[in-house]
Scaffold this motif. Structure first.
Motif, PDB file in Angstrom:
ATOM      1  N   ALA A   1      -0.652  37.802  13.473  1.00  0.00           N
ATOM      2  CA  ALA A   1      -1.412  36.813  14.229  1.00  0.00           C
ATOM      3  C   ALA A   1      -2.875  36.780  13.811  1.00  0.00           C
ATOM      4  O   ALA A   1      -3.477  35.720  13.752  1.00  0.00           O
ATOM      5  N   PHE A   2      -3.438  37.950  13.523  1.00  0.00           N
ATOM      6  CA  PHE A   2      -4.869  38.012  13.194  1.00  0.00           C
ATOM      7  C   PHE A   2      -5.066  38.274  11.707  1.00  0.00           C
ATOM      8  O   PHE A   2      -6.005  38.946  11.306  1.00  0.00           O
ATOM      9  N   ASN A   3      -4.156  37.765  10.883  1.00  0.00           N
ATOM     10  CA  ASN A   3      -4.207  38.018   9.449  1.00  0.00           C
ATOM     11  C   ASN A   3      -5.463  37.399   8.830  1.00  0.00           C
ATOM     12  O   ASN A   3      -5.637  36.186   8.868  1.00  0.00           O
ATOM     13  N   PRO A   4      -6.362  38.237   8.257  1.00  0.00           N
ATOM     14  CA  PRO A   4      -7.574  37.659   7.664  1.00  0.00           C
ATOM     15  C   PRO A   4      -7.276  36.669   6.552  1.00  0.00           C
ATOM     16  O   PRO A   4      -8.111  35.828   6.228  1.00  0.00           O
ATOM     17  N   LEU A   5      -6.081  36.754   5.976  1.00  0.00           N
ATOM     18  CA  LEU A   5      -5.715  35.813   4.912  1.00  0.00           C
ATOM     19  C   LEU A   5      -5.763  34.374   5.427  1.00  0.00           C
ATOM     20  O   LEU A   5      -6.091  33.447   4.685  1.00  0.00           O
ATOM     21  N   ILE A   6      -5.443  34.177   6.723  1.00  0.00           N
ATOM     22  CA  ILE A   6      -5.524  32.834   7.306  1.00  0.00           C
ATOM     23  C   ILE A   6      -6.965  32.342   7.233  1.00  0.00           C
ATOM     24  O   ILE A   6      -7.242  31.233   6.783  1.00  0.00           O
ATOM     25  N   THR A   7      -7.888  33.201   7.657  1.00  0.00           N
ATOM     26  CA  THR A   7      -9.307  32.848   7.586  1.00  0.00           C
ATOM     27  C   THR A   7      -9.692  32.469   6.166  1.00  0.00           C
ATOM     28  O   THR A   7     -10.319  31.433   5.927  1.00  0.00           O
ATOM     29  N   PHE A   8      -9.307  33.324   5.227  1.00  0.00           N
ATOM     30  CA  PHE A   8      -9.710  33.116   3.839  1.00  0.00           C
ATOM     31  C   PHE A   8      -9.175  31.790   3.313  1.00  0.00           C
ATOM     32  O   PHE A   8      -9.899  31.012   2.705  1.00  0.00           O
ATOM     33  N   GLN A   9      -7.885  31.554   3.568  1.00  0.00           N
ATOM     34  CA  GLN A   9      -7.287  30.329   3.020  1.00  0.00           C
ATOM     35  C   GLN A   9      -7.952  29.098   3.613  1.00  0.00           C
ATOM     36  O   GLN A   9      -8.245  28.137   2.903  1.00  0.00           O
ATOM     37  N   VAL A  10      -8.194  29.133   4.926  1.00  0.00           N
ATOM     38  CA  VAL A  10      -8.815  27.974   5.582  1.00  0.00           C
ATOM     39  C   VAL A  10     -10.208  27.725   5.014  1.00  0.00           C
ATOM     40  O   VAL A  10     -10.574  26.595   4.674  1.00  0.00           O
ATOM     41  N   THR A  11     -10.984  28.797   4.860  1.00  0.00           N
ATOM     42  CA  THR A  11     -12.334  28.655   4.308  1.00  0.00           C
ATOM     43  C   THR A  11     -12.274  28.056   2.902  1.00  0.00           C
ATOM     44  O   THR A  11     -13.042  27.152   2.568  1.00  0.00           O
ATOM     45  N   ILE A  12     -11.354  28.583   2.101  1.00  0.00           N
ATOM     46  CA  ILE A  12     -11.251  28.106   0.722  1.00  0.00           C
ATOM     47  C   ILE A  12     -10.829  26.642   0.689  1.00  0.00           C
ATOM     48  O   ILE A  12     -11.391  25.837  -0.047  1.00  0.00           O
ATOM     49  N   MET A  13      -9.826  26.289   1.522  1.00  0.00           N
ATOM     50  CA  MET A  13      -9.361  24.897   1.532  1.00  0.00           C
ATOM     51  C   MET A  13     -10.494  23.945   1.883  1.00  0.00           C
ATOM     52  O   MET A  13     -10.698  22.925   1.230  1.00  0.00           O
ATOM     53  N   ALA A  14     -11.244  24.294   2.936  1.00  0.00           N
ATOM     54  CA  ALA A  14     -12.312  23.401   3.382  1.00  0.00           C
ATOM     55  C   ALA A  14     -13.395  23.274   2.327  1.00  0.00           C
ATOM     56  O   ALA A  14     -13.826  22.167   1.996  1.00  0.00           O
ATOM     57  N   THR A  15     -13.838  24.414   1.753  1.00  0.00           N
ATOM     58  CA  THR A  15     -14.924  24.330   0.778  1.00  0.00           C
ATOM     59  C   THR A  15     -14.438  23.674  -0.510  1.00  0.00           C
ATOM     60  O   THR A  15     -15.206  22.995  -1.175  1.00  0.00           O
ATOM     61  N   LEU A  16     -13.168  23.882  -0.843  1.00  0.00           N
ATOM     62  CA  LEU A  16     -12.620  23.258  -2.046  1.00  0.00           C
ATOM     63  C   LEU A  16     -12.646  21.741  -1.902  1.00  0.00           C
ATOM     64  O   LEU A  16     -13.063  21.023  -2.801  1.00  0.00           O
ATOM     65  N   GLY A  17     -12.202  21.249  -0.746  1.00  0.00           N
ATOM     66  CA  GLY A  17     -12.170  19.808  -0.545  1.00  0.00           C
ATOM     67  C   GLY A  17     -13.559  19.231  -0.365  1.00  0.00           C
ATOM     68  O   GLY A  17     -13.824  18.105  -0.757  1.00  0.00           O
ATOM     69  N   GLY A  18     -14.429  20.004   0.256  1.00  0.00           N
ATOM     70  CA  GLY A  18     -15.764  19.493   0.591  1.00  0.00           C
ATOM     71  C   GLY A  18     -15.857  19.307   2.094  1.00  0.00           C
ATOM     72  O   GLY A  18     -14.939  18.785   2.710  1.00  0.00           O
ATOM     73  N   VAL A  19     -16.968  19.758   2.680  1.00  0.00           N
ATOM     74  CA  VAL A  19     -17.019  19.822   4.141  1.00  0.00           C
ATOM     75  C   VAL A  19     -17.902  18.730   4.747  1.00  0.00           C
ATOM     76  O   VAL A  19     -18.449  18.887   5.820  1.00  0.00           O
ATOM     77  N   GLU A  20     -18.047  17.598   4.049  1.00  0.00           N
ATOM     78  CA  GLU A  20     -18.920  16.563   4.581  1.00  0.00           C
ATOM     79  C   GLU A  20     -18.267  15.781   5.707  1.00  0.00           C
ATOM     80  O   GLU A  20     -18.926  15.358   6.646  1.00  0.00           O
ATOM     81  N   ASP A  21     -16.966  15.524   5.593  1.00  0.00           N
ATOM     82  CA  ASP A  21     -16.234  14.901   6.695  1.00  0.00           C
ATOM     83  C   ASP A  21     -14.803  15.430   6.670  1.00  0.00           C
ATOM     84  O   ASP A  21     -14.518  16.406   5.988  1.00  0.00           O
ATOM     85  N   PHE A  22     -13.884  14.765   7.394  1.00  0.00           N
ATOM     86  CA  PHE A  22     -12.544  15.324   7.537  1.00  0.00           C
ATOM     87  C   PHE A  22     -11.687  15.190   6.291  1.00  0.00           C
ATOM     88  O   PHE A  22     -10.681  15.858   6.147  1.00  0.00           O
ATOM     89  N   ARG A  23     -12.081  14.293   5.351  1.00  0.00           N
ATOM     90  CA  ARG A  23     -11.190  14.050   4.217  1.00  0.00           C
ATOM     91  C   ARG A  23     -11.103  15.250   3.285  1.00  0.00           C
ATOM     92  O   ARG A  23     -10.030  15.572   2.776  1.00  0.00           O
ATOM     93  N   GLY A  24     -12.239  15.916   3.060  1.00  0.00           N
ATOM     94  CA  GLY A  24     -12.258  17.064   2.158  1.00  0.00           C
ATOM     95  C   GLY A  24     -11.273  18.148   2.576  1.00  0.00           C
ATOM     96  O   GLY A  24     -10.410  18.547   1.790  1.00  0.00           O
ATOM     97  N   PRO A  25     -11.381  18.654   3.824  1.00  0.00           N
ATOM     98  CA  PRO A  25     -10.456  19.697   4.263  1.00  0.00           C
ATOM     99  C   PRO A  25      -8.991  19.270   4.181  1.00  0.00           C
ATOM    100  O   PRO A  25      -8.134  20.081   3.813  1.00  0.00           O
ATOM    101  N   LEU A  26      -8.706  17.996   4.485  1.00  0.00           N
ATOM    102  CA  LEU A  26      -7.322  17.520   4.384  1.00  0.00           C
ATOM    103  C   LEU A  26      -6.835  17.629   2.950  1.00  0.00           C
ATOM    104  O   LEU A  26      -5.742  18.128   2.680  1.00  0.00           O
ATOM    105  N   LEU A  27      -7.699  17.181   2.034  1.00  0.00           N
ATOM    106  CA  LEU A  27      -7.349  17.230   0.616  1.00  0.00           C
ATOM    107  C   LEU A  27      -7.136  18.685   0.175  1.00  0.00           C
ATOM    108  O   LEU A  27      -6.138  19.013  -0.474  1.00  0.00           O
ATOM    109  N   GLY A  28      -8.086  19.554   0.547  1.00  0.00           N
ATOM    110  CA  GLY A  28      -7.986  20.966   0.164  1.00  0.00           C
ATOM    111  C   GLY A  28      -6.722  21.601   0.712  1.00  0.00           C
ATOM    112  O   GLY A  28      -6.023  22.335   0.008  1.00  0.00           O
ATOM    113  N   ALA A  29      -6.408  21.312   1.974  1.00  0.00           N
ATOM    114  CA  ALA A  29      -5.221  21.902   2.598  1.00  0.00           C
ATOM    115  C   ALA A  29      -3.961  21.434   1.885  1.00  0.00           C
ATOM    116  O   ALA A  29      -3.074  22.232   1.560  1.00  0.00           O
ATOM    117  N   ALA A  30      -3.883  20.125   1.594  1.00  0.00           N
ATOM    118  CA  ALA A  30      -2.696  19.597   0.925  1.00  0.00           C
ATOM    119  C   ALA A  30      -2.544  20.228  -0.451  1.00  0.00           C
ATOM    120  O   ALA A  30      -1.453  20.693  -0.832  1.00  0.00           O
TER     121      ALA A  30
END
Lengths: 292, 319
Positions: B227-256
């Motif tokens: 439940a508290f796996n730090p890997l979740i944190t890491f993946q979410v951070t990476i997805m968001a920064t990969l996509g770009g954090v200016e609006d919602f489209r970046g994180p969606l793209l990164g997650a996909a």
């Protein structure tokens, strides 16, 4: 009374290693404003180097700790050269690099840990070395703990004296205080950064080799040591090398006392609680002022 | 009015297609989309706080994990929808509670603090299970169907996207962005930074809690390490920064993008996947520091500027 002596002896022997781990991490923070969260994984590399050398050729961990330090130091130089040197040259202020470098180290952490898993497998490994013990103040302490603690504290003090007494050390301290002013008086900060990367990574490797004498090792061991080091440098103050030395010994004592009074399962809880409380209530650490 | 209809057409069509998936897609596709939505919702809600204010939150696992433990404690005594809401409320409230002391702290201190808090919550829950319940881990029985889980995750993702979008285009969002730009200046201009940060922190945490509750019922076996796996944190951070954090489209793209990579590599080559993940992160930070969307925008703007300048030059200095 006997209990207090036991906490003192064991706490200080562990604390010496905590101090060594934290000084390396704090050096990078102080000079480059970089938080190396892959620090614990370098410790893991150092531990595996000592373990493999001992298992394959029977080389004493005391000798291989030097080899591990050199190997990790060289790794540090390579990483600096490939990942950071150009962006540091290009950046106007180091503050802008902070978040980026954190995420880069984050990537390194994931890469190193999983490469170790591929190469060494997830099995927990260990070896025994110098396990016969002597009594200190009524507490039996194995020789390997004494050796590790002495080497660790020796390395810390040697580095501290180096910082205080030599011209190069003075330059390092100057950069920690004010980077721009240091550049103004003609110090080549770039050369200094390279040096700090090498020393910080080397210290992690040395600490890893020492830890491998005492505890079992696995590819996952890094994270807990990174957190430990973070607690120590927060305790002693970010950028304060002497603070890290004292903070390490103090954390060793606090953890040992906490475990003795409750149960070993609480070690992490105590350390994380300490981390959170200190950041919230004493962000400047036990000594020294807050870094700007 | 016509503009609103025009702007809403494409999202509505996409949404309809996604909503129709359970009727014709195979179970495999559905479970893949489930994971994608889990990360999409987490990455978008991460952006609501960290993307807009610039405070990097490495405590995702704490809020997610609290949500899962709401399900562990209360399933099946509460119905599924109520549980999701409660998961969000618990996580959001926890964020409000810790936000008061934590959000005063800036920069690397804040990053370490959130990471430490997340690990502290994990070890406290672990101690609680060992000492009080004398067992590590819980199995949840009679969980909702995969379709119900799919629709709830889809709903959470859509809600997070709408909230992220509305905030981005509001006075509130402008305030958050000004905190990222220069917090002291924002305060001097009259932005109530404490209130703004606290509110967006709690909102972002609430969505993470909702996702956690659903995922607990998806995974059915929950223990603190999961439940508290730090890997979740890491993946979410990476997805968001990969996509770009200016609006919602970046994180969606990164997650996909990362869900797809992990699907291709993750099952057989877990370690290889994670090595690629780490390498991606380093490459992104080195070459695309503002993420895919940010870089695209810069390129577009660059082109437009060049075209405008040429026009200006011709008008001013005719040959």
């Amino acid at each position: 009374m006997e209990l207090i002596f036991r906490i003192l002896v064991i706490g200080l022997s562990i604390g010496a290693i905590y101090a060594l781990i934290a000084v390396g991490l704090n050096l990078l923070w102080g000079t480059l404003r970089m938080l190396n969260i892959a620090h614990g994984d370098l410790i893991m590399i150092g531990a595996y180097i000592a373990f493999l050398l001992f298992k394959s050729w029977g080389i004493s961990p005391i000798i291989s700790s030097l080899l591990a330090a050199v190997a990790c130091g060289v790794l540090g130089l390579v990483i600096y050269r490939v990942l950071f040197s150009s962006s540091i040259r290009a950046a106007k202020t180091l503050e802008g690099l902070e978040a980026n470098s954190l995420l880069i180290f984050f990537g390194l952490l994931i890469i190193i840990e999983n490469m170790a898993l591929l190469v060494f497998s997830a099995d927990i490994k260990g070896y025994s070395y110098l396990t016969n013990s002597i009594n200190i103040l009524g507490t039996p302490l194995p020789f390997n703990r004494i050796t590790a603690a002495l080497v660790a504290i020796g390395a810390c003090i040697a580095f501290y004296i180096f910082l205080q007494k030599t011209l190069f050390g003075k330059a390092v301290r100057a950069v920690i205080q004010d980077k721009d002013a240091t550049q103004l008086v003609g110090v080549n900060t770039h050369k200094l950064y390279v040096f700090c990367f090498g020393v910080a990574f080397g210290m992690a490797g040395l600490a890893g080799a020492l830890i491998s004498m005492l505890y079992s090792i696995s590819p996952f061991m890094g994270q807990s040591y990174t957190v430990l080091a973070l607690v120590v440098i927060i305790l002693g103050g970010l950028g304060n090398i002497l603070g890290s030395l004292i903070g390490g010994l103090l954390l060793g004592l606090i953890t040992t006392a906490g475990i003795t009074l409750t149960s070993p399962g609480y070690a992490f809880t105590i350390q994380y609680l300490l981390l959170v409380l200190i950041i919230i209530f004493m962000p400047a650490g036990i000594l020294g002022r807050r870094m700007q | 009015m016509t503009r609103v209809i025009k702007n809403c057409t494409i999202p509505a069509v996409i949404l309809l297609i996604l909503a129709a998936f359970p009727f014709y897609a195979s179970g495999y596709i559905l479970s893949l989309l489930l994971i994608a939505f889990m990360y999409a919702a987490l990455a978008v809600s991460w952006t609501i706080f960290s993307g807009y204010t610039g405070y990097i939150n490495l405590g995702v696992a704490a809020f997610f994990g609290l949500g899962t433990y709401v399900a562990v404690e209360l399933w099946p005594r509460l119905p599924f929808p109520a549980l999701i809401v409660l998961g969000g409320v618990v996580s959001g409230f926890f964020a409000l509670l810790i936000g008061f002391p934590c959000l005063r702290i800036r920069g690397p201190y804040f990053i370490i603090l959130t990471l430490g808090l997340s690990e502290l919550v994990k070890s406290l829950v672990e101690r609680y299970e060992v000492q009080v319940r004398h067992s590590l881990g819980t199995i949840l029985l009679d969980t909702p169907s995969a379709e119900a889980q799919y629709y709830s995750l889809l709903g959470i993702t859509v809600a997070a996207v709408i909230v992220a979008h509305v905030i981005r285009n509001s006075r509130f969002g402008l305030g958050l962005l000004s905190i990222k730009g220069n917090e002291n200046a924002a305060e001097a201009m009259g932005v109530n930074t404490t209130k703004y940060k606290l509110l967006s922190f709690a909102l972002s945490a609430a969505f993470m809690g909702c996702v956690g509750t659903v995922m607990a019922l998806r995974w059915t076996f929950i223990e603190p390490v999961i439940a508290f796996n730090p890997l979740i944190t890491f993946q979410v951070t990476i997805m968001a920064t990969l996509g770009g954090v200016e609006d919602f489209r970046g994180p969606l793209l990164g997650a996909a993008f990362l869900t797809l990579i992990s699907e291709v590599l993750g099952i057989q080559f877990v370690y290889h996947y994670l090595i690629i993940l780490g390498t991606t992160l380093i490459l992104v930070m080195k070459f695309l520091p503002s993420g895919i969307m940010g870089t695209l925008r810069q390129l577009r703007m660059g082109k437009r500027n060049v075209a405008q300048y040429k026009k200006f030059e011709e008008e001013q200095f005719p040959h």
